[in-house]
Design a protein around this motif. Structure first.
Motif, PDB file in Angstrom:
ATOM      1  N   HIS A  12      98.268  12.514  -5.667  1.00 18.12           N
ATOM      2  CA  HIS A  12      97.652  12.715  -6.990  1.00 18.12           C
ATOM      3  C   HIS A  12      96.786  13.966  -7.006  1.00 18.12           C
ATOM      4  O   HIS A  12      96.819  14.739  -7.962  1.00 18.12           O
ATOM      5  CB  HIS A  12      96.787  11.499  -7.364  1.00 18.12           C
ATOM      6  N   HIS A  55     107.296   9.652  -4.780  1.00 17.11           N
ATOM      7  CA  HIS A  55     105.981   9.128  -5.183  1.00 17.11           C
ATOM      8  C   HIS A  55     106.126   7.936  -6.153  1.00 17.11           C
ATOM      9  O   HIS A  55     105.616   6.853  -5.879  1.00 17.11           O
ATOM     10  CB  HIS A  55     105.157  10.263  -5.810  1.00 17.11           C
ATOM     11  N   GLU A  59     105.236   3.743  -5.842  1.00 18.62           N
ATOM     12  CA  GLU A  59     104.309   3.050  -6.751  1.00 18.62           C
ATOM     13  C   GLU A  59     105.007   1.892  -7.454  1.00 18.62           C
ATOM     14  O   GLU A  59     104.401   0.833  -7.644  1.00 18.62           O
ATOM     15  CB  GLU A  59     103.762   4.030  -7.791  1.00 18.62           C
ATOM     16  N   HIS A 126      98.623   9.515 -17.061  1.00 20.43           N
ATOM     17  CA  HIS A 126      99.223   8.584 -16.116  1.00 20.43           C
ATOM     18  C   HIS A 126      98.411   8.514 -14.802  1.00 20.43           C
ATOM     19  O   HIS A 126      98.097   7.427 -14.301  1.00 20.43           O
ATOM     20  CB  HIS A 126     100.661   9.040 -15.857  1.00 20.43           C
ATOM     21  N   LEU A 127      98.067   9.667 -14.278  1.00 17.50           N
ATOM     22  CA  LEU A 127      97.282   9.706 -13.028  1.00 17.50           C
ATOM     23  C   LEU A 127      95.938   9.012 -13.219  1.00 17.50           C
ATOM     24  O   LEU A 127      95.485   8.270 -12.343  1.00 17.50           O
ATOM     25  CB  LEU A 127      97.033  11.159 -12.600  1.00 17.50           C
ATOM     26  N   GLU A 130      96.372   5.254 -13.154  1.00 14.70           N
ATOM     27  CA  GLU A 130      96.616   4.722 -11.814  1.00 14.70           C
ATOM     28  C   GLU A 130      95.346   4.759 -10.976  1.00 14.70           C
ATOM     29  O   GLU A 130      95.013   3.793 -10.292  1.00 14.70           O
ATOM     30  CB  GLU A 130      97.725   5.518 -11.128  1.00 14.70           C
TER      31      GLU A 130
END
Ligand SMILES: [Fe+2]
Ligand SMILES: [Fe+2]
Length: 178
Positions: A12, A55, A59, A126-127, A130
């Motif tokens: 990330h 990645h 997840e 999105h990051l 998360e």
């Protein structure tokens, strides 16, 4: 605790560096300075080759396991899983738009910018989701045996840009971004 989630967190931080770079180049569009479309294309080549292939699927596995835990709300998990598909599609679109620009085919600047910014916006949101909610929840809810099983499923996939060995095709970005 799992090594996988630590690696995903490091990914990330690296993705954020690349998004910052893309954004700084996009600011040059239409101005006096010329954006480095070739390097932007290399960044998107990486995004569609490493995060999209290694990645997000890692997840997916973690989040699906999290969904099986009692009391965990499915809603945010479903949203993030859907976003993975959207990121992959928008990433391909952005990469294709960069190829169009590099081949000197015609494309409206506003269309190019819309595709580029939509991708960056989606990735950042999105990051954040998360990092702020799903990763802490995974660290809290998943047991050592969950992590052992998750770790065992993944083949070792070294990062070709930010890893110890840099693939030749990414050496230029690595030297610019560090
Ligand atoms: Fe993700
Ligand atoms: Fe992620």
């Amino acid at each position: 605790m799992s090594e996988v989630i630590d690696q995903l967190h490091r990914d990330h931080l690296n993705i954020v560096k690349l998004l910052d770079y893309l954004e700084s180049e996009l600011k040059k569009v239409g101005g006096d300075r010329i954006p480095d479309f070739q390097l932007m294309h290399e960044v998107m080549h990486y995004m569609t080759s490493y995060p999209d292939i290694y990645h997000h699927p890692r997840e997916d596995l973690i989040f699906n396991r999290l969904r099986d835990k009692p009391g965990v709300d499915d809603g945010p998990i479903d949203d993030v899983l859907e976003e993975h598909q959207e990121i992959i599609e928008r990433g391909k679109r952005f990469r294709a738009a960069l190829r169009t620009v590099l081949s000197e085919s015609m494309m409206l600047t506003e269309d190019f910018l819309e595709i580029a910014h939509a991708y960056i916006r989606l990735q950042r949101r999105h990051l954040d989701r998360e990092e702020s909610s799903l990763f802490p929840l995974a660290r809290e809810e998943l047991s050592d045996s969950d992590w052992r099983e998750i770790d065992a499923i993944f083949e070792n996939a070294p990062d070709p840009l930010f890893g110890r060995l840099v693939k030749a095709e990414y050496s230029h970005i690595r030297s610019v971004i560090g």
